[in-house]
Design a protein around this motif. Structure first.
Motif, PDB file in Angstrom:
ATOM      1  N   TYR A   1      25.978  83.444   6.170  1.00  0.00           N
ATOM      2  CA  TYR A   1      27.236  82.695   6.182  1.00  0.00           C
ATOM      3  C   TYR A   1      27.117  81.475   5.281  1.00  0.00           C
ATOM      4  O   TYR A   1      26.086  80.786   5.271  1.00  0.00           O
ATOM      5  CB  TYR A   1      27.580  82.244   7.603  1.00  0.00           C
ATOM      6  N   THR A   2      28.157  81.190   4.499  1.00  0.00           N
ATOM      7  CA  THR A   2      28.193  80.010   3.641  1.00  0.00           C
ATOM      8  C   THR A   2      29.531  79.295   3.818  1.00  0.00           C
ATOM      9  O   THR A   2      30.595  79.931   3.768  1.00  0.00           O
ATOM     10  CB  THR A   2      28.026  80.383   2.157  1.00  0.00           C
ATOM     11  N   ASP A   3      29.466  77.997   4.040  1.00  0.00           N
ATOM     12  CA  ASP A   3      30.652  77.153   4.025  1.00  0.00           C
ATOM     13  C   ASP A   3      30.910  76.795   2.561  1.00  0.00           C
ATOM     14  O   ASP A   3      30.283  75.892   2.010  1.00  0.00           O
ATOM     15  CB  ASP A   3      30.429  75.889   4.858  1.00  0.00           C
ATOM     16  N   VAL A   4      31.792  77.557   1.915  1.00  0.00           N
ATOM     17  CA  VAL A   4      32.039  77.376   0.486  1.00  0.00           C
ATOM     18  C   VAL A   4      32.642  76.007   0.223  1.00  0.00           C
ATOM     19  O   VAL A   4      32.366  75.370  -0.797  1.00  0.00           O
ATOM     20  CB  VAL A   4      32.961  78.494  -0.043  1.00  0.00           C
ATOM     21  N   TRP A   5      33.490  75.555   1.130  1.00  0.00           N
ATOM     22  CA  TRP A   5      34.145  74.260   0.984  1.00  0.00           C
ATOM     23  C   TRP A   5      33.113  73.142   0.837  1.00  0.00           C
ATOM     24  O   TRP A   5      33.257  72.251   0.004  1.00  0.00           O
ATOM     25  CB  TRP A   5      35.037  74.011   2.191  1.00  0.00           C
ATOM     26  N   LYS A   6      32.061  73.206   1.655  1.00  0.00           N
ATOM     27  CA  LYS A   6      31.026  72.177   1.624  1.00  0.00           C
ATOM     28  C   LYS A   6      29.844  72.548   0.730  1.00  0.00           C
ATOM     29  O   LYS A   6      28.963  71.720   0.482  1.00  0.00           O
ATOM     30  CB  LYS A   6      30.503  71.917   3.040  1.00  0.00           C
ATOM     31  N   GLY A   7      29.814  73.802   0.269  1.00  0.00           N
ATOM     32  CA  GLY A   7      28.690  74.260  -0.540  1.00  0.00           C
ATOM     33  C   GLY A   7      27.396  74.322   0.246  1.00  0.00           C
ATOM     34  O   GLY A   7      26.316  74.062  -0.291  1.00  0.00           O
ATOM     35  N   ALA A   8      27.489  74.699   1.529  1.00  0.00           N
ATOM     36  CA  ALA A   8      26.322  74.693   2.410  1.00  0.00           C
ATOM     37  C   ALA A   8      26.143  76.054   3.081  1.00  0.00           C
ATOM     38  O   ALA A   8      27.097  76.612   3.623  1.00  0.00           O
ATOM     39  CB  ALA A   8      26.465  73.614   3.475  1.00  0.00           C
ATOM     40  N   LYS A   9      24.915  76.568   3.029  1.00  0.00           N
ATOM     41  CA  LYS A   9      24.612  77.821   3.725  1.00  0.00           C
ATOM     42  C   LYS A   9      24.421  77.541   5.208  1.00  0.00           C
ATOM     43  O   LYS A   9      23.881  76.515   5.592  1.00  0.00           O
ATOM     44  CB  LYS A   9      23.353  78.470   3.139  1.00  0.00           C
ATOM     45  N   GLY A  10      24.868  78.501   6.019  1.00  0.00           N
ATOM     46  CA  GLY A  10      24.750  78.362   7.462  1.00  0.00           C
ATOM     47  C   GLY A  10      23.828  79.417   8.041  1.00  0.00           C
ATOM     48  O   GLY A  10      22.835  79.816   7.426  1.00  0.00           O
ATOM     49  N   ASN A  11      24.174  79.901   9.228  1.00  0.00           N
ATOM     50  CA  ASN A  11      23.324  80.844   9.946  1.00  0.00           C
ATOM     51  C   ASN A  11      23.312  82.225   9.304  1.00  0.00           C
ATOM     52  O   ASN A  11      24.253  82.625   8.616  1.00  0.00           O
ATOM     53  CB  ASN A  11      23.803  80.979  11.394  1.00  0.00           C
ATOM     54  N   ILE A  12      22.232  82.940   9.537  1.00  0.00           N
ATOM     55  CA  ILE A  12      22.142  84.357   9.193  1.00  0.00           C
ATOM     56  C   ILE A  12      22.200  85.132  10.501  1.00  0.00           C
ATOM     57  O   ILE A  12      21.324  84.994  11.356  1.00  0.00           O
ATOM     58  CB  ILE A  12      20.842  84.671   8.431  1.00  0.00           C
ATOM     59  N   ASN A  13      23.250  85.915  10.667  1.00  0.00           N
ATOM     60  CA  ASN A  13      23.476  86.639  11.921  1.00  0.00           C
ATOM     61  C   ASN A  13      23.524  88.146  11.681  1.00  0.00           C
ATOM     62  O   ASN A  13      23.904  88.610  10.607  1.00  0.00           O
ATOM     63  CB  ASN A  13      24.784  86.200  12.580  1.00  0.00           C
ATOM     64  N   ARG A  14      23.153  88.861  12.726  1.00  0.00           N
ATOM     65  CA  ARG A  14      23.112  90.328  12.683  1.00  0.00           C
ATOM     66  C   ARG A  14      24.200  90.883  13.598  1.00  0.00           C
ATOM     67  O   ARG A  14      24.316  90.472  14.762  1.00  0.00           O
ATOM     68  CB  ARG A  14      21.731  90.808  13.137  1.00  0.00           C
ATOM     69  N   MET A  15      25.011  91.803  13.069  1.00  0.00           N
ATOM     70  CA  MET A  15      26.013  92.531  13.856  1.00  0.00           C
ATOM     71  C   MET A  15      25.455  93.915  14.135  1.00  0.00           C
ATOM     72  O   MET A  15      25.109  94.641  13.214  1.00  0.00           O
ATOM     73  CB  MET A  15      27.330  92.657  13.087  1.00  0.00           C
ATOM     74  N   GLU A  16      25.368  94.287  15.406  1.00  0.00           N
ATOM     75  CA  GLU A  16      24.765  95.566  15.777  1.00  0.00           C
ATOM     76  C   GLU A  16      25.688  96.331  16.711  1.00  0.00           C
ATOM     77  O   GLU A  16      26.207  95.773  17.686  1.00  0.00           O
ATOM     78  CB  GLU A  16      23.425  95.325  16.456  1.00  0.00           C
TER      79      GLU A  16
END
Length: 225
Positions: A42-57
């Motif tokens: 996940y990336t907050d494009v507005w802030k230019g900051a990467k966030g969490n890496i999550n898994r959908m299963e």
């Protein structure tokens, strides 16, 4: 956090052999199986900051739909569960329930296909409802590169105007741009943006595939392709 920003953060998304990438044949709904999984940065494009890496299963499939377990990629800790329709349109996500499902897709898919839908999004805990007027369109096949690799994908744009369901007061407009890969049964990239009733953009987010796994097959991880 505003309800629209909250909605954006929650927006976190093998057919028949004839449905090959770039093929003129329409792409059918994905044939999902328990154990199918996709991991996104996940990336907050507005802030230019990467966030969490999550898994959908895919945890279960029954008459209600496709039950997804959302987990932290690093620890495997369960964050939430979500419910999708058989064609991977959101029904229950966080505190939001959509009736009917939020029409991100309208299978079978092919370049040029368009659809419209009206849905109610309800947050029972907050005691609020929103009405969404949805327009979707498949643009064309497009190559897209994400951390998990390079893929031929169907590029889809979904726009939804929304407002209070009871008063009709305008709320704003959201746009999702989705790159759907039939062989992976899911999108490899999703870009989201939100604007207020005056058209002022205030939220931009993206999710990019870093790894995926299909039932009975080895996992594919970024850097290991």
């Amino acid at each position: 956090m505003t309800i629209k920003r909250w909605f954006a953060v929650l927006c976190f998304i093998l057919p028949c052999a004839v449905a090959r990438a770039g093929s003129p044949d329409p792409v059918p709904a994905p044939a999902l199986a328990v154990g199918d999984a996709w991991t996104y940065q996940y990336t907050d494009v507005w802030k230019g900051a990467k966030g969490n890496i999550n898994r959908m299963e895919v945890a279960a499939i029954d008459a209600a739909g496709v039950h997804m377990a959302i987990k932290r990629a690093a620890s495997g800790a369960l964050i939430s569960t979500q419910l999708f329709s058989p064609d991977m349109n959101p029904i229950d996500r966080g505190g939001m329930h959509f009736a009917p499902s939020f029409a991100r897709y309208a299978f079978p898919l092919a370049p040029g296909k368009e659809w419209t839908s009206e849905v109610i999004g309800e947050n029972a805990k907050a005691g609020k409802q929103w009405r969404y007027q949805i327009k979707g369109k498949v643009l064309d096949w497009e190559k897209v590169r994400v951390p998990a690799g390079e893929f031929e994908a169907l590029k889809i744009v979904v726009e939804a105007r929304y407002g209070a369901a009871d008063s009709g007061a305008p709320g704003g407009q959201l746009t999702e741009t989705v790159w759907f890969v039939p062989a992976l049964k899911h999108y490899v990239k999703l870009e989201y943006q939100d604007s207020d009733a005056q058209g002022r953009l205030y939220s931009r987010d993206s999710w990019e595939l870093t790894a995926y796994a299909q039932h009975g097959q080895s996992a594919h991880v970024a850097g290991l392709r």
